[in-house]
Design a protein around this motif. Structure first.
Motif, PDB file in Angstrom:
ATOM      1  N   LEU A 136      12.387   5.612 -21.183  1.00  0.00           N
ATOM      2  CA  LEU A 136      11.533   5.719 -20.000  1.00  0.00           C
ATOM      3  C   LEU A 136      11.271   4.342 -19.406  1.00  0.00           C
ATOM      4  O   LEU A 136      11.341   4.158 -18.179  1.00  0.00           O
ATOM      5  N   HIS A 137      10.999   3.361 -20.250  1.00  0.00           N
ATOM      6  CA  HIS A 137      10.790   1.995 -19.769  1.00  0.00           C
ATOM      7  C   HIS A 137      12.047   1.479 -19.063  1.00  0.00           C
ATOM      8  O   HIS A 137      11.961   0.833 -18.010  1.00  0.00           O
ATOM      9  N   ALA A 138      13.206   1.763 -19.634  1.00  0.00           N
ATOM     10  CA  ALA A 138      14.455   1.289 -19.032  1.00  0.00           C
ATOM     11  C   ALA A 138      14.674   1.930 -17.669  1.00  0.00           C
ATOM     12  O   ALA A 138      15.092   1.263 -16.711  1.00  0.00           O
ATOM     13  N   ALA A 139      14.378   3.240 -17.561  1.00  0.00           N
ATOM     14  CA  ALA A 139      14.530   3.925 -16.281  1.00  0.00           C
ATOM     15  C   ALA A 139      13.568   3.355 -15.249  1.00  0.00           C
ATOM     16  O   ALA A 139      13.921   3.166 -14.076  1.00  0.00           O
ATOM     17  N   CYS A 140      12.344   3.063 -15.679  1.00  0.00           N
ATOM     18  CA  CYS A 140      11.358   2.502 -14.753  1.00  0.00           C
ATOM     19  C   CYS A 140      11.765   1.097 -14.318  1.00  0.00           C
ATOM     20  O   CYS A 140      11.617   0.727 -13.142  1.00  0.00           O
ATOM     21  N   ALA A 141      12.295   0.304 -15.258  1.00  0.00           N
ATOM     22  CA  ALA A 141      12.739  -1.047 -14.915  1.00  0.00           C
ATOM     23  C   ALA A 141      13.886  -1.012 -13.912  1.00  0.00           C
ATOM     24  O   ALA A 141      14.011  -1.891 -13.062  1.00  0.00           O
ATOM     25  N   ALA A 142      14.706   0.047 -13.990  1.00  0.00           N
ATOM     26  CA  ALA A 142      15.835   0.201 -13.065  1.00  0.00           C
ATOM     27  C   ALA A 142      15.417   0.882 -11.768  1.00  0.00           C
ATOM     28  O   ALA A 142      16.262   1.117 -10.905  1.00  0.00           O
ATOM     29  N   ARG A 143      14.138   1.210 -11.636  1.00  0.00           N
ATOM     30  CA  ARG A 143      13.601   1.904 -10.451  1.00  0.00           C
ATOM     31  C   ARG A 143      14.279   3.263 -10.248  1.00  0.00           C
ATOM     32  O   ARG A 143      14.469   3.721  -9.128  1.00  0.00           O
ATOM     33  N   ASP A 144      14.621   3.907 -11.346  1.00  0.00           N
ATOM     34  CA  ASP A 144      15.259   5.220 -11.294  1.00  0.00           C
ATOM     35  C   ASP A 144      14.177   6.276 -11.488  1.00  0.00           C
ATOM     36  O   ASP A 144      13.917   6.734 -12.609  1.00  0.00           O
ATOM     37  N   SER A 145      13.539   6.686 -10.384  1.00  0.00           N
ATOM     38  CA  SER A 145      12.410   7.600 -10.483  1.00  0.00           C
ATOM     39  C   SER A 145      12.825   8.978 -10.979  1.00  0.00           C
ATOM     40  O   SER A 145      12.069   9.650 -11.697  1.00  0.00           O
ATOM     41  N   ALA A 146      14.039   9.441 -10.612  1.00  0.00           N
ATOM     42  CA  ALA A 146      14.492  10.753 -11.070  1.00  0.00           C
ATOM     43  C   ALA A 146      14.623  10.776 -12.586  1.00  0.00           C
ATOM     44  O   ALA A 146      14.186  11.718 -13.255  1.00  0.00           O
ATOM     45  N   ALA A 147      15.221   9.718 -13.155  1.00  0.00           N
ATOM     46  CA  ALA A 147      15.344   9.642 -14.607  1.00  0.00           C
ATOM     47  C   ALA A 147      13.975   9.503 -15.263  1.00  0.00           C
ATOM     48  O   ALA A 147      13.725  10.067 -16.337  1.00  0.00           O
ATOM     49  N   ALA A 148      13.069   8.767 -14.613  1.00  0.00           N
ATOM     50  CA  ALA A 148      11.728   8.589 -15.168  1.00  0.00           C
ATOM     51  C   ALA A 148      10.991   9.917 -15.264  1.00  0.00           C
ATOM     52  O   ALA A 148      10.337  10.207 -16.271  1.00  0.00           O
ATOM     53  N   VAL A 149      11.104  10.740 -14.234  1.00  0.00           N
ATOM     54  CA  VAL A 149      10.455  12.052 -14.266  1.00  0.00           C
ATOM     55  C   VAL A 149      11.039  12.895 -15.392  1.00  0.00           C
ATOM     56  O   VAL A 149      10.300  13.537 -16.161  1.00  0.00           O
ATOM     57  N   THR A 150      12.360  12.900 -15.502  1.00  0.00           N
ATOM     58  CA  THR A 150      13.016  13.690 -16.550  1.00  0.00           C
ATOM     59  C   THR A 150      12.563  13.246 -17.938  1.00  0.00           C
ATOM     60  O   THR A 150      12.243  14.072 -18.810  1.00  0.00           O
ATOM     61  N   LEU A 151      12.515  11.940 -18.164  1.00  0.00           N
ATOM     62  CA  LEU A 151      12.118  11.420 -19.469  1.00  0.00           C
ATOM     63  C   LEU A 151      10.636  11.637 -19.736  1.00  0.00           C
ATOM     64  O   LEU A 151      10.233  11.882 -20.895  1.00  0.00           O
ATOM     65  N   ASP A 152       9.816  11.554 -18.706  1.00  0.00           N
ATOM     66  CA  ASP A 152       8.386  11.835 -18.834  1.00  0.00           C
ATOM     67  C   ASP A 152       8.192  13.240 -19.403  1.00  0.00           C
ATOM     68  O   ASP A 152       7.516  13.442 -20.424  1.00  0.00           O
ATOM     69  N   PHE A 153       8.824  14.225 -18.772  1.00  0.00           N
ATOM     70  CA  PHE A 153       8.656  15.602 -19.230  1.00  0.00           C
ATOM     71  C   PHE A 153       9.344  15.837 -20.565  1.00  0.00           C
ATOM     72  O   PHE A 153       8.870  16.637 -21.379  1.00  0.00           O
ATOM     73  N   ALA A 154      10.453  15.147 -20.829  1.00  0.00           N
ATOM     74  CA  ALA A 154      11.125  15.274 -22.124  1.00  0.00           C
ATOM     75  C   ALA A 154      10.217  14.782 -23.249  1.00  0.00           C
ATOM     76  O   ALA A 154      10.164  15.381 -24.337  1.00  0.00           O
ATOM     77  N   LEU A 155       9.488  13.702 -23.003  1.00  0.00           N
ATOM     78  CA  LEU A 155       8.575  13.172 -24.011  1.00  0.00           C
ATOM     79  C   LEU A 155       7.476  14.180 -24.328  1.00  0.00           C
ATOM     80  O   LEU A 155       7.184  14.460 -25.503  1.00  0.00           O
ATOM     81  N   HIS A 156       6.874  14.743 -23.295  1.00  0.00           N
ATOM     82  CA  HIS A 156       5.775  15.675 -23.531  1.00  0.00           C
ATOM     83  C   HIS A 156       6.266  16.967 -24.184  1.00  0.00           C
ATOM     84  O   HIS A 156       5.564  17.547 -25.024  1.00  0.00           O
ATOM     85  N   ARG A 157       7.456  17.413 -23.822  1.00  0.00           N
ATOM     86  CA  ARG A 157       8.006  18.584 -24.501  1.00  0.00           C
ATOM     87  C   ARG A 157       8.223  18.280 -25.988  1.00  0.00           C
ATOM     88  O   ARG A 157       7.903  19.108 -26.850  1.00  0.00           O
ATOM     89  N   ARG A 158       8.768  17.092 -26.275  1.00  0.00           N
ATOM     90  CA  ARG A 158       9.049  16.770 -27.676  1.00  0.00           C
ATOM     91  C   ARG A 158       7.767  16.665 -28.483  1.00  0.00           C
ATOM     92  O   ARG A 158       7.739  17.027 -29.662  1.00  0.00           O
ATOM     93  N   ILE A 159       6.698  16.179 -27.880  1.00  0.00           N
ATOM     94  CA  ILE A 159       5.404  16.159 -28.553  1.00  0.00           C
ATOM     95  C   ILE A 159       5.017  17.569 -28.976  1.00  0.00           C
ATOM     96  O   ILE A 159       4.567  17.801 -30.112  1.00  0.00           O
TER      97      ILE A 159
END
Length: 241
Positions: A136-159
């Motif tokens: 998620l940090h890497a996606a945010c550093a790359a300004r890839d908002s679509a990947a950031a959203v996907t990883l955000d929800f992936a993290l919460h699902r995995r929790i």
């Protein structure tokens, strides 16, 4: 959630979706079709109120109408689609009342999942979640908002998967798609990607702190932080957009 009075009809001669491909050989056509249509809705290619015609969707996806009908029923159960008796279906129109209910359900249940994980989680769980946060940090550093959203929800699902509470996981699975729909309507909340990444790192630190009460409180603050702003942007009733 209910449809708008009239909407744009989505037709197979619209700009093609390169990722859809031919689903005819897929062993789970209903699941595959639901995944594709869900993706079109959450990406914004299909907008609130758009009319969904079985034969047009079937032609676009390269499958028969039966799996499309099954997919629409599934998406209706998720709250992304509204089935209209004898009139086909439409993409659901979300209102502030819908969003308020979804956010309240999340606020009531996700902190419990986090507390359970903080109580019983292992070092391997922490490392796995840490890898997602790193991505998620890497996606945010790359300004890839679509990947950031996907990883955000992936993290919460995995929790929810790791917490070991099947009813909490079921609740997440019920609200995840409409919650993503709510966030899609306010995608500019992800403009400050650095803040998004840092907030999830902080949440992980709280989960792995060894203090379940601290983790639960942190999760409650995390999942409600955008609530007022999200609700402010949502239409109170159909047709307000």
């Amino acid at each position: 959630m209910s449809p708008t009075g009239c909407g744009r009809s989505w037709r197979p001669d619209d700009q093609p979706d390169a990722e859809v491909g031919d689903l005819a050989a897929h062993p789970g056509l209903g699941d595959a079709a639901a995944d594709r249509v869900r993706g079109l809705i959450l990406s914004g290619e299909l907008r609130d109120g758009d009319r969904l015609v079985e034969r047009e969707l079937a032609a676009r996806l390269g499958i028969s109408r039966g799996p499309v009908r099954d997919a629409l029923r599934r998406l209706d159960a998720e709250g992304l689609v509204v089935l209209l008796p004898r009139r086909g279906a439409r993409v659901a129109t979300l209102t502030a009342d819908d969003a308020e209910e979804i956010i309240a359900l999340r606020a009531a249940t996700e902190p419990l999942a986090v507390r359970a994980l903080a109580t019983t989680g292992s070092a391997e769980h922490a490392r796995e979640l840490g890898r997602i946060v790193d991505d998620l940090h890497a996606a945010c550093a790359a300004r890839d908002s679509a990947a950031a959203v996907t990883l955000d929800f992936a993290l919460h699902r995995r929790i929810h998967e790791l917490c070991g509470r099947r009813r909490l996981l079921h609740t997440w699975e019920t609200i995840s798609a409409p919650l993503q729909h709510v966030f899609r309507l306010s995608r500019d909340l992800y403009d400050d990607l650095g803040d998004i990444a840092d907030s999830h790192r902080t949440l992980l630190d709280d989960i792995t702190s060894g203090d379940p009460a601290r983790a639960e409180a942190a999760a409650r603050a995390h999942v409600t932080r955008f609530g007022p702003e999200l609700l402010r942007r949502m239409p109170r009733e159909e047709g307000d957009q």
